[in-house]
Design a protein around this motif. Sequence first.
Motif, mmCIF file in Angstrom:
data_model
loop_
_atom_site.group_PDB
_atom_site.id
_atom_site.type_symbol
_atom_site.label_atom_id
_atom_site.label_comp_id
_atom_site.label_asym_id
_atom_site.label_seq_id
_atom_site.Cartn_x
_atom_site.Cartn_y
_atom_site.Cartn_z
ATOM 1 N N PRO A 224 0.823 -1.208 0.000
ATOM 2 C CA PRO A 224 0.000 0.000 0.000
ATOM 3 C C PRO A 224 0.863 1.267 0.000
ATOM 4 O O PRO A 224 2.041 1.217 0.316
ATOM 5 N N ILE A 225 0.222 2.356 -0.345
ATOM 6 C CA ILE A 225 0.852 3.679 -0.239
ATOM 7 C C ILE A 225 -0.044 4.504 0.672
ATOM 8 O O ILE A 225 -1.267 4.496 0.523
ATOM 9 N N VAL A 226 0.582 5.190 1.617
ATOM 10 C CA VAL A 226 -0.150 6.105 2.483
ATOM 11 C C VAL A 226 0.381 7.506 2.212
ATOM 12 O O VAL A 226 1.592 7.726 2.194
ATOM 13 N N VAL A 227 -0.549 8.428 1.965
ATOM 14 C CA VAL A 227 -0.184 9.827 1.752
ATOM 15 C C VAL A 227 -0.898 10.628 2.825
ATOM 16 O O VAL A 227 -2.123 10.663 2.876
ATOM 17 N N ASN A 228 -0.101 11.238 3.701
ATOM 18 C CA ASN A 228 -0.648 12.005 4.809
ATOM 19 C C ASN A 228 0.129 13.316 4.902
ATOM 20 O O ASN A 228 1.191 13.361 5.503
ATOM 21 N N GLY A 229 -0.383 14.357 4.245
ATOM 22 C CA GLY A 229 0.336 15.633 4.216
ATOM 23 C C GLY A 229 1.664 15.453 3.496
ATOM 24 O O GLY A 229 1.707 15.034 2.348
ATOM 25 N N ASP A 230 2.753 15.738 4.205
ATOM 26 C CA ASP A 230 4.080 15.606 3.611
ATOM 27 C C ASP A 230 4.695 14.228 3.835
ATOM 28 O O ASP A 230 5.836 13.987 3.474
ATOM 29 N N THR A 231 3.938 13.330 4.453
ATOM 30 C CA THR A 231 4.438 11.981 4.708
ATOM 31 C C THR A 231 3.901 11.023 3.652
ATOM 32 O O THR A 231 2.693 10.975 3.416
ATOM 33 N N VAL A 232 4.815 10.298 3.014
ATOM 34 C CA VAL A 232 4.425 9.270 2.047
ATOM 35 C C VAL A 232 5.150 7.984 2.426
ATOM 36 O O VAL A 232 6.373 7.952 2.521
ATOM 37 N N LEU A 233 4.363 6.936 2.692
ATOM 38 C CA LEU A 233 4.932 5.632 3.042
ATOM 39 C C LEU A 233 4.557 4.626 1.958
ATOM 40 O O LEU A 233 3.410 4.561 1.541
ATOM 41 N N VAL A 234 5.553 3.867 1.519
ATOM 42 C CA VAL A 234 5.340 2.875 0.467
ATOM 43 C C VAL A 234 5.611 1.498 1.052
ATOM 44 O O VAL A 234 6.674 1.265 1.619
ATOM 45 N N GLY A 235 4.631 0.596 0.915
ATOM 46 C CA GLY A 235 4.765 -0.720 1.531
ATOM 47 C C GLY A 235 4.335 -0.620 2.989
ATOM 48 O O GLY A 235 4.044 0.470 3.489
#
Length: 116
Positions: free
Chosen positions: A94-105
Amino acid sequence: MLFVEYPKCTTCKKAKKWLDEHGVSYDDRHIKEQNPTAEELKEWHAKSGLPLKKFFNTSGLLYKEMNLKDKLKDMSEEEQISLLASDGMLVKRPIVVNGDTVLVGFKEADWEKNLL
């Protein structure tokens, strides 16, 4: 917060369960039905601080069928982003986009540190 997933993906299911258990609210987006655009990918890549290769689903069938392991190193960043934008199954999730935070996996420790 945006949660980009492929519902049949086991890692995505684990990640979603983790979000729900921790009371994190999110908007769900099916990566195959609504593939990230080149513009989104450029923005997410910049915010993530990760190498672009980390956005590829290297264990996916399409990645292997297209022999991307060998081809990526000869492609420009623009070409890679266009390729990712062409099919959601090429994108790691998954990808999470939260403001300036982007997490992949899904790495639980990273998610804990960045989302709680």
